[in-house]
Write a protein that holds these residues in place. Structure first.
Motif, PDB file in Angstrom:
ATOM      1  N   ILE A  80      27.717  17.111  36.119  1.00  0.00           N
ATOM      2  CA  ILE A  80      28.299  16.250  34.929  1.00  0.00           C
ATOM      3  C   ILE A  80      29.742  16.408  34.848  1.00  0.00           C
ATOM      4  N   THR A  86      31.546  11.833  35.850  1.00  0.00           N
ATOM      5  CA  THR A  86      32.117  11.598  34.539  1.00  0.00           C
ATOM      6  C   THR A  86      32.690  10.142  34.407  1.00  0.00           C
ATOM      7  N   ILE A  89      29.776   7.958  34.037  1.00  0.00           N
ATOM      8  CA  ILE A  89      29.068   8.014  32.569  1.00  0.00           C
ATOM      9  C   ILE A  89      29.987   7.318  31.557  1.00  0.00           C
ATOM     10  N   ASN A  93      28.813   3.999  29.388  1.00  0.00           N
ATOM     11  CA  ASN A  93      29.201   3.844  27.731  1.00  0.00           C
ATOM     12  C   ASN A  93      30.067   2.655  27.321  1.00  0.00           C
TER      13      ASN A  93
END
Length: 102
Positions: A80, A86, A89, A93
């Motif tokens: 992560i 990152t 992600i 989002n």
């Protein structure tokens, strides 16, 4: 015309109490709003089709995809805190936020 049978040149009399002649695509009920017994609304459609258990194959597909994802993360040693994941992600989002706004 919605869930009801309709034909442009249709000139037979319609019996309003016999919903089997009014509703289309294996529908019944008030304004043809529900499927006949043994039928279900198809995913991504408004048509009623015979119920089946083929949806179980999607569960198998998602389970295999999940296992494959874990294997890829372990082989590539992605965590992560790494920049690659990152960024993914953050992109996911951002994409979800912009789709919700429209």
């Amino acid at each position: 015309l919605g869930y009801c049978e309709y034909s442009a040149g249709y000139n037979q009399s319609i019996v309003l109490t016999d919903l089997s002649t009014i509703c289309a695509d294996n529908r019944q009920g008030a304004v043809c709003g529900e499927c006949n017994p043994g039928y279900s609304v198809m995913f991504g459609s408004v048509k009623c089709r015979l119920c089946s258990n083929y949806y179980l194959f999607t569960i198998i597909g998602f389970a295999l995809a999940g296992v494959l994802l874990v294997i890829v993360l372990l082989v590539l040693q992605i965590s992560i805190s790494s920049g690659t994941i990152t960024g993914l992600i953050f992109f996911a989002n951002l994409f979800a936020t912009t789709n919700r706004a429209t």
